[in-house]
Design a protein around this motif. Structure first.
Motif, PDB file in Angstrom:
ATOM      1  N   ILE A  76     -34.838 -25.383 -36.348  1.00 59.17           N
ATOM      2  CA  ILE A  76     -36.351 -24.980 -36.431  1.00 59.17           C
ATOM      3  C   ILE A  76     -36.610 -24.235 -35.118  1.00 59.17           C
ATOM      4  O   ILE A  76     -36.235 -24.368 -34.223  1.00 59.17           O
ATOM      5  CB  ILE A  76     -37.105 -26.233 -36.372  1.00 59.17           C
ATOM      6  CG1 ILE A  76     -37.007 -27.003 -37.381  1.00 59.17           C
ATOM      7  CG2 ILE A  76     -38.680 -25.949 -36.118  1.00 59.17           C
ATOM      8  CD1 ILE A  76     -37.433 -28.454 -37.280  1.00 59.17           C
ATOM      9  N   ALA A  77     -36.792 -22.819 -35.424  1.00 58.32           N
ATOM     10  CA  ALA A  77     -37.086 -21.829 -34.237  1.00 58.32           C
ATOM     11  C   ALA A  77     -38.267 -22.317 -33.381  1.00 58.32           C
ATOM     12  O   ALA A  77     -39.015 -23.091 -33.830  1.00 58.32           O
ATOM     13  CB  ALA A  77     -37.700 -20.519 -35.000  1.00 58.32           C
ATOM     14  N   ASN A 113     -34.633 -21.150 -52.059  1.00 57.71           N
ATOM     15  CA  ASN A 113     -34.418 -20.580 -50.551  1.00 57.71           C
ATOM     16  C   ASN A 113     -35.223 -21.109 -49.409  1.00 57.71           C
ATOM     17  O   ASN A 113     -35.244 -20.516 -48.488  1.00 57.71           O
ATOM     18  CB  ASN A 113     -34.341 -19.163 -50.558  1.00 57.71           C
ATOM     19  CG  ASN A 113     -33.432 -18.119 -51.504  1.00 57.71           C
ATOM     20  OD1 ASN A 113     -32.388 -18.838 -51.468  1.00 57.71           O
ATOM     21  ND2 ASN A 113     -33.883 -17.262 -52.218  1.00 57.71           N
ATOM     22  N   ALA A 114     -35.942 -22.398 -49.832  1.00 57.86           N
ATOM     23  CA  ALA A 114     -36.765 -22.684 -48.553  1.00 57.86           C
ATOM     24  C   ALA A 114     -36.117 -23.958 -48.120  1.00 57.86           C
ATOM     25  O   ALA A 114     -35.208 -24.599 -48.512  1.00 57.86           O
ATOM     26  CB  ALA A 114     -37.912 -23.568 -49.342  1.00 57.86           C
ATOM     27  N   LYS A 145     -34.394 -20.282 -45.824  1.00 58.38           N
ATOM     28  CA  LYS A 145     -32.927 -20.132 -45.260  1.00 58.38           C
ATOM     29  C   LYS A 145     -32.392 -18.767 -44.568  1.00 58.38           C
ATOM     30  O   LYS A 145     -31.454 -19.140 -43.525  1.00 58.38           O
ATOM     31  CB  LYS A 145     -31.912 -20.322 -46.726  1.00 58.38           C
ATOM     32  CG  LYS A 145     -32.118 -21.540 -47.369  1.00 58.38           C
ATOM     33  CD  LYS A 145     -31.250 -21.554 -48.544  1.00 58.38           C
ATOM     34  CE  LYS A 145     -31.295 -23.033 -49.127  1.00 58.38           C
ATOM     35  NZ  LYS A 145     -30.466 -23.221 -50.231  1.00 58.38           N
ATOM     36  N   ASP A 146     -33.021 -17.500 -44.708  1.00 57.99           N
ATOM     37  CA  ASP A 146     -32.580 -16.402 -43.969  1.00 57.99           C
ATOM     38  C   ASP A 146     -33.224 -16.559 -42.564  1.00 57.99           C
ATOM     39  O   ASP A 146     -33.185 -15.659 -41.843  1.00 57.99           O
ATOM     40  CB  ASP A 146     -32.789 -15.398 -44.794  1.00 57.99           C
ATOM     41  CG  ASP A 146     -34.371 -15.045 -45.002  1.00 57.99           C
ATOM     42  OD1 ASP A 146     -35.006 -15.818 -44.259  1.00 57.99           O
ATOM     43  OD2 ASP A 146     -34.582 -13.931 -45.601  1.00 57.99           O
ATOM     44  N   GLY A 147     -34.204 -17.433 -42.167  1.00 57.60           N
ATOM     45  CA  GLY A 147     -34.676 -17.572 -40.818  1.00 57.60           C
ATOM     46  C   GLY A 147     -36.255 -16.992 -40.848  1.00 57.60           C
ATOM     47  O   GLY A 147     -36.753 -17.148 -40.011  1.00 57.60           O
ATOM     48  N   SER A 148     -36.514 -16.293 -42.126  1.00 59.56           N
ATOM     49  CA  SER A 148     -37.812 -15.604 -42.251  1.00 59.56           C
ATOM     50  C   SER A 148     -38.927 -16.976 -42.687  1.00 59.56           C
ATOM     51  O   SER A 148     -38.140 -18.027 -42.759  1.00 59.56           O
ATOM     52  CB  SER A 148     -38.107 -14.668 -43.200  1.00 59.56           C
ATOM     53  OG  SER A 148     -37.708 -14.997 -44.521  1.00 59.56           O
ATOM     54  N   THR A 149     -39.888 -16.516 -42.559  1.00 59.80           N
ATOM     55  CA  THR A 149     -41.099 -17.589 -43.096  1.00 59.80           C
ATOM     56  C   THR A 149     -42.057 -16.753 -44.012  1.00 59.80           C
ATOM     57  O   THR A 149     -42.309 -15.557 -43.825  1.00 59.80           O
ATOM     58  CB  THR A 149     -41.983 -18.063 -41.591  1.00 59.80           C
ATOM     59  OG1 THR A 149     -42.540 -17.158 -41.105  1.00 59.80           O
ATOM     60  CG2 THR A 149     -40.999 -18.808 -40.850  1.00 59.80           C
TER      61      THR A 149
END
Length: 162
Positions: A76-77, A113-114, A145-149
């Motif tokens: 979690i960023a 991909n979530a 999964k790729d770190g984007s939101t």
């Protein structure tokens, strides 16, 4: 006449029962156990757990003073963090004061991909953060999964949460 009546109603009953069973099998199963990692002293986290349980979820609360490590473990960023982290048995992460109905929808949809959902910070009026009639609109973001939101839900009123 009685046999025909009986057979007709038996067939109708069997078809109805078959439809109910088929519908139940087509509907995604909602696994309702969430492990909730929170600080032992956090009152708003306890109120969020109450909100989740009232909506039908079962919780396993894990009190810890190492929340930063938990959030790092689940990738979690920092800009998506809040005061507690919940994890479903499927491995989805739910960070912060997310309404139960939004979590239910997410678990039924299981977006491709979530990783999970997040409500960053602690918006006033969100579940567990109720303060009289005060409310601050907020977004529920989907963590990918790729770190984007991307925005999963926009909550503009307290009523939208229930």
């Amino acid at each position: 006449m009685n046999i025909i009546y009986f057979l007709r109603h038996s067939v109708i009953f069997c078809l109805s029962l078959f439809s109910i069973i088929t519908f139940a099998q087509d509907k995604p199963t909602l696994n309702t156990l969430l492990q909730v990692y929170k600080s032992p002293q956090c009152g708003c986290c306890a109120k969020w757990v109450d909100h989740i349980e009232q909506a039908g979820f079962t919780t396993q609360v894990i009190n810890t003073n190492s929340l930063a490590e938990i959030k790092t473990q689940f990738a979690i960023a920092p800009n998506h963090r809040s005061c507690h982290t919940a994890v479903s048995q499927q491995g989805y992460v739910f960070e912060g004061h997310i309404p139960a109905k939004v979590i239910k929808r997410f678990l039924q949809e299981q977006p491709k991909n979530a990783v999970g959902l997040s409500v960053a910070g602690m918006p006033v009026g969100s579940p567990g953060m109720e303060v009289k009639n005060n409310f601050m609109p907020y977004q529920v973001v989907m963590l990918l999964k790729d770190g984007s939101t991307k925005t999963y839900a926009q909550i503009n009123s307290a009523k939208q949460q229930h």
